[in-house]
Design a protein around this motif. Sequence first.
Motif, PDB file in Angstrom:
ATOM      1  N   ARG A 185       0.837  -1.202   0.000  1.00 27.13           N
ATOM      2  CA  ARG A 185       0.000   0.000   0.000  1.00 27.13           C
ATOM      3  C   ARG A 185       0.871   1.252   0.000  1.00 27.13           C
ATOM      4  N   ILE A 186       1.907   1.264   0.818  1.00 22.57           N
ATOM      5  CA  ILE A 186       2.787   2.429   0.941  1.00 22.57           C
ATOM      6  C   ILE A 186       3.595   2.631  -0.338  1.00 22.57           C
ATOM      7  N   LEU A 187       4.180   1.558  -0.841  1.00 22.78           N
ATOM      8  CA  LEU A 187       5.060   1.679  -2.009  1.00 22.78           C
ATOM      9  C   LEU A 187       4.293   2.059  -3.275  1.00 22.78           C
ATOM     10  N   ALA A 188       3.007   1.771  -3.315  1.00 24.16           N
ATOM     11  CA  ALA A 188       2.209   2.216  -4.463  1.00 24.16           C
ATOM     12  C   ALA A 188       2.285   3.725  -4.611  1.00 24.16           C
ATOM     13  N   SER A 189       2.283   4.448  -3.484  1.00 24.21           N
ATOM     14  CA  SER A 189       2.318   5.914  -3.510  1.00 24.21           C
ATOM     15  C   SER A 189       3.730   6.472  -3.614  1.00 24.21           C
ATOM     16  N   THR A 190       4.684   5.812  -2.961  1.00 25.17           N
ATOM     17  CA  THR A 190       6.032   6.391  -2.876  1.00 25.17           C
ATOM     18  C   THR A 190       6.980   5.929  -3.970  1.00 25.17           C
ATOM     19  N   SER A 191       6.621   4.860  -4.695  1.00 24.61           N
ATOM     20  CA  SER A 191       7.523   4.321  -5.708  1.00 24.61           C
ATOM     21  C   SER A 191       6.831   4.037  -7.036  1.00 24.61           C
ATOM     22  N   HIS A 192       5.729   3.312  -6.997  1.00 22.70           N
ATOM     23  CA  HIS A 192       5.106   2.873  -8.236  1.00 22.70           C
ATOM     24  C   HIS A 192       4.368   4.014  -8.943  1.00 22.70           C
ATOM     25  N   LEU A 193       3.670   4.853  -8.166  1.00 26.38           N
ATOM     26  CA  LEU A 193       3.011   6.022  -8.755  1.00 26.38           C
ATOM     27  C   LEU A 193       4.024   7.009  -9.338  1.00 26.38           C
ATOM     28  N   ARG A 239      -1.547  -4.064  -8.443  1.00 28.86           N
ATOM     29  CA  ARG A 239      -2.501  -3.352  -9.297  1.00 28.86           C
ATOM     30  C   ARG A 239      -3.513  -2.528  -8.518  1.00 28.86           C
ATOM     31  N   GLU A 240      -4.165  -3.105  -7.522  1.00 31.36           N
ATOM     32  CA  GLU A 240      -5.227  -2.399  -6.807  1.00 31.36           C
ATOM     33  C   GLU A 240      -4.694  -1.191  -6.048  1.00 31.36           C
ATOM     34  N   ASN A 241      -3.556  -1.366  -5.381  1.00 26.49           N
ATOM     35  CA  ASN A 241      -2.967  -0.241  -4.643  1.00 26.49           C
ATOM     36  C   ASN A 241      -2.519   0.867  -5.583  1.00 26.49           C
ATOM     37  N   VAL A 242      -1.966   0.497  -6.726  1.00 28.62           N
ATOM     38  CA  VAL A 242      -1.528   1.495  -7.703  1.00 28.62           C
ATOM     39  C   VAL A 242      -2.729   2.244  -8.272  1.00 28.62           C
ATOM     40  N   LEU A 243      -3.807   1.535  -8.532  1.00 29.23           N
ATOM     41  CA  LEU A 243      -5.023   2.191  -9.030  1.00 29.23           C
ATOM     42  C   LEU A 243      -5.567   3.184  -8.005  1.00 29.23           C
ATOM     43  N   ASN A 244      -5.560   2.810  -6.738  1.00 21.92           N
ATOM     44  CA  ASN A 244      -6.011   3.727  -5.687  1.00 21.92           C
ATOM     45  C   ASN A 244      -5.141   4.979  -5.650  1.00 21.92           C
ATOM     46  N   ALA A 245      -3.828   4.798  -5.786  1.00 26.46           N
ATOM     47  CA  ALA A 245      -2.918   5.943  -5.793  1.00 26.46           C
ATOM     48  C   ALA A 245      -3.146   6.824  -7.016  1.00 26.46           C
ATOM     49  N   LEU A 246      -3.409   6.192  -8.160  1.00 23.70           N
ATOM     50  CA  LEU A 246      -3.698   6.945  -9.385  1.00 23.70           C
ATOM     51  C   LEU A 246      -4.977   7.761  -9.243  1.00 23.70           C
ATOM     52  N   HIS A 247      -5.991   7.184  -8.612  1.00 16.66           N
ATOM     53  CA  HIS A 247      -7.250   7.905  -8.429  1.00 16.66           C
ATOM     54  C   HIS A 247      -7.055   9.130  -7.541  1.00 16.66           C
ATOM     55  N   GLU A 248      -6.235   8.996  -6.515  1.00 10.80           N
ATOM     56  CA  GLU A 248      -5.946  10.141  -5.641  1.00 10.80           C
ATOM     57  C   GLU A 248      -5.189  11.216  -6.418  1.00 10.80           C
ATOM     58  N   LEU A 249      -4.238  10.818  -7.232  1.00 12.59           N
ATOM     59  CA  LEU A 249      -3.497  11.778  -8.056  1.00 12.59           C
ATOM     60  C   LEU A 249      -4.446  12.496  -9.020  1.00 12.59           C
ATOM     61  N   GLN A 250      -5.316  11.742  -9.667  1.00 13.54           N
ATOM     62  CA  GLN A 250      -6.256  12.343 -10.613  1.00 13.54           C
ATOM     63  C   GLN A 250      -7.173  13.341  -9.923  1.00 13.54           C
ATOM     64  N   SER A 251      -7.538  13.053  -8.686  1.00 16.52           N
ATOM     65  CA  SER A 251      -8.369  13.985  -7.919  1.00 16.52           C
ATOM     66  C   SER A 251      -7.632  15.292  -7.676  1.00 16.52           C
ATOM     67  N   GLN A 252      -6.360  15.199  -7.326  1.00 18.46           N
ATOM     68  CA  GLN A 252      -5.559  16.404  -7.087  1.00 18.46           C
ATOM     69  C   GLN A 252      -5.346  17.196  -8.383  1.00 18.46           C
ATOM     70  N   LEU A 253      -5.097  16.495  -9.480  1.00 11.06           N
ATOM     71  CA  LEU A 253      -4.916  17.178 -10.763  1.00 11.06           C
ATOM     72  C   LEU A 253      -6.199  17.878 -11.201  1.00 11.06           C
TER      73      LEU A 253
END
Length: 285
Positions: A185-193, A239-253
Amino acid sequence: MEDDNFTLADSKIAIIGLGLMGGSLALGLRGKCAALYGCDPHPPTLELALSQQIVDYADSDPATLLPEVDLVILSAPVPAILTLLEKLPAFTPNPCIVMDMGSTKRLIVQAMSHLPERFDPIGGHPICGKEKLSLANAERTLYYAAPFLLTPLERTSPRALSAANQIIEAVGAKAKTLDAAEHDRILASTSHLPFLISSALALATPGDIASFVGPGFKSTSRLAGTSSSMMLGVLQSNRENVLNALHELQSQLTEIESALSSGDFTKLESILNESRSTYQTLTGN
């Protein structure tokens, strides 16, 4: 296996995968264990490892080396690690500690839990690296002061945990233990995103303006230079954690786009001030 009687200096260690991470680990462990074995499917990599005396013994076939070792470290892309864990029982009949350095942990730890009892597994992931892979880019100091995350299993013995900590200390990294699911969960935001953001930025930038690219663009898009063969397995396994991180990024954008589109520069300034404050909190800068 006994509880915690592992001594690095008396142990034979095999590293499967002599790319950037495995090669750098070998350089950091050189001279600190009884013998260092390297395994890689790429013959020129094995030749380089032997000619530079990075390892004591090298072979492309794990079954040739693993019966000799006390500890095996899997340093490969996530799908390759999962395949190696399936094949590991056939490679050696002997008891040994198994540690990995994969970028995601949940599926790897799950696969480790199915190993025969003679194996003593522990998950690991060093938080360091470069976008330029291969043994030619390996550095002895790559791990210095870097966090090295450990994800023990319920079956992980004190001996395996001691071995992992001795290796981490030997290469100058800093050990931290956490749950495999929390790791992902953490690495999805700090590395994969960040990898995906760098990739999107590179794709969104017209090629005919290359002569105008400066340090800001280079530092922001640097991760786009990472091999897709390594990152695809990471994204698939998380995949699921990365998608969650992407959705948060899209919200900020979307918020930034809305403020800019409406000309609400007061709102935009507030967003940018908040982002700067968050950056300082996250990085300590």
